[in-house]
Enzyme design. Structure first.
Site, PDB file in Angstrom:
ATOM      1  N   LYS A  17       0.874  -1.267   0.090  1.00 44.49           N
ATOM      2  CA  LYS A  17      -0.133  -0.027  -0.006  1.00 44.49           C
ATOM      3  C   LYS A  17       1.175   1.425  -0.081  1.00 44.49           C
ATOM      4  O   LYS A  17       0.689   2.119  -0.501  1.00 44.49           O
ATOM      5  CB  LYS A  17      -0.862  -0.035   1.037  1.00 44.49           C
ATOM      6  CG  LYS A  17      -2.025  -1.123   1.215  1.00 44.49           C
ATOM      7  CD  LYS A  17      -2.707  -1.246   2.395  1.00 44.49           C
ATOM      8  CE  LYS A  17      -3.674  -2.612   2.187  1.00 44.49           C
ATOM      9  NZ  LYS A  17      -4.408  -3.099   3.432  1.00 44.49           N
ATOM     10  N   GLN A  61      -4.283  -1.511   9.890  1.00 41.98           N
ATOM     11  CA  GLN A  61      -4.330  -3.021   9.248  1.00 41.98           C
ATOM     12  C   GLN A  61      -4.897  -4.047  10.196  1.00 41.98           C
ATOM     13  O   GLN A  61      -4.247  -4.161  11.235  1.00 41.98           O
ATOM     14  CB  GLN A  61      -2.843  -3.338   8.901  1.00 41.98           C
ATOM     15  CG  GLN A  61      -2.418  -4.647   7.826  1.00 41.98           C
ATOM     16  CD  GLN A  61      -3.255  -4.536   6.763  1.00 41.98           C
ATOM     17  OE1 GLN A  61      -3.011  -3.606   5.811  1.00 41.98           O
ATOM     18  NE2 GLN A  61      -3.825  -5.691   6.396  1.00 41.98           N
ATOM     19  N   ASP A  84     -11.022   2.161   4.256  1.00 42.18           N
ATOM     20  CA  ASP A  84     -11.423   0.856   4.092  1.00 42.18           C
ATOM     21  C   ASP A  84     -12.937   0.730   4.084  1.00 42.18           C
ATOM     22  O   ASP A  84     -13.173  -0.375   3.870  1.00 42.18           O
ATOM     23  CB  ASP A  84     -10.785   0.082   5.401  1.00 42.18           C
ATOM     24  CG  ASP A  84      -9.409  -0.419   5.187  1.00 42.18           C
ATOM     25  OD1 ASP A  84      -9.156  -0.834   4.056  1.00 42.18           O
ATOM     26  OD2 ASP A  84      -8.709  -0.862   5.932  1.00 42.18           O
TER      27      ASP A  84
END
Ligand code: NAD
Length: 248
Positions: A17, A61, A84
């Site tokens: 990412k 994460q 997200d």
């Protein structure tokens, strides 16, 4: 990007990412926190980033270590910085069809479907897997495109009979090569979300690719199919978050 602990797969994902951000010109900052970080410490960092005008998007994460409640972490991220799209506000918006952000993996699948010129309207779509991150939002996006959607899961009976009816079959199970060739309708579009490491340098999907590619009309490979799309969609959400936050 926040990473708590030393999970090797998570480190790879965060690094990919970061590279994608560099590639398209987004400044990214990593907070690599030790595994023993408390939930309070993590939430306090998120609140600091929520209030930082220079920050457009926040990503923690997952999975986080067991002593941290992942839903509490998701809830702490400001919905307008939730790139997200896991926050309940964004989940609710996906249900209504009036959304800013879409979870990156299902969004990537839709992009593949669109770019391949596949019409979802009226098609029998079967999603195997009902996670909050992939299966459920995936089903909702296909429904918004007027697919006739069935969600299957670990308690589904006669799974193969259902998958064999699918014009569009999405596998998000997390079991290596779980979908066999004889579970696929000839000519079906097969989208393999699974990423399963079966040896140090060998990744396979949730679909038995060799058998499936002979039967399917179109199929995504693993690695290289849905995975890179997920990161591309994260970048898209981040640009959108920057636009939304700039208007505040
Ligand atoms: P998860 O473990 O949260 O969910 C798995 C789902 O599979 C569950 O809903 C469960 O009911 C279902 N399932 C389990 N056994 C089953 C069975 N025997 N029959 C039918 N259904 C069954 O996993 P997840 O987070 O949704 O991820 C699924 C897969 O996708 C994993 O391999 C994961 O690594 C991968 N993934 C890939 C990306 C990407 O970027 N490509 C992103 C997220 C997840």
């Amino acid at each position: 990007m926040i990473l708590v602990g030393e999970d090797p797969a998570s480190k790879v994902y965060v690094n990919n990412k970061k590279k994608a951000c560099e590639y398209i010109g987004i400044n990214s900052y990593e907070y690599l926190l030790p595994a023993e970080t408390s939930q309070e410490e993590l939430i306090s960092l998120i609140e600091k980033l929520n209030n930082d005008e220079r920050v457009s998007g926040i990503l923690c994460q997952l999975p986080v270590p067991d002593h941290i409640d992942d839903q509490a972490i998701i809830n702490a991220i400001a919905p307008e910085k939730d790139v997200d799209a896991f926050h309940p506000v964004n989940v609710g918006k996906i249900m209504t069809g009036n959304f800013d952000f879409v979870p990156c993996t299902p969004a990537g699948v839709m992009e593949l479907i669109n770019e391949s010129g596949i019409d979802v309207c009226g098609k029998d779509c079967v999603v195997v897997g009902r996670s909050n991150i992939v299966g459920k939002p995936m089903a909702m996006l296909l429904l918004h495109r007027s697919g006739t959607v069935t969600i299957c899961h670990s308690k589904t009976r006669e799974l193969a009979e259902i998958t064999r009816k699918a014009d569009i079959l999405v596998a998000a199970v997390g079991i290596p090569e779980f979908i066999k060739g004889d579970m696929i309708k000839p000519g079906a579009v097969v989208i393999d979300v699974g990423i399963n490491r079966i040896a140090p340098k060998k990744l396979v999907g949730d679909v038995e690719f060799e058998a499936a590619e002979k039967i399917a009309g179109a199929i995504t490979p693993v690695p290289g199919g849905v995975g890179p799309m997920t990161i591309a969609m994260l970048m898209k959400n981040t640009v959108k978050a920057a636009q939304i936050n700039a208007q505040k």
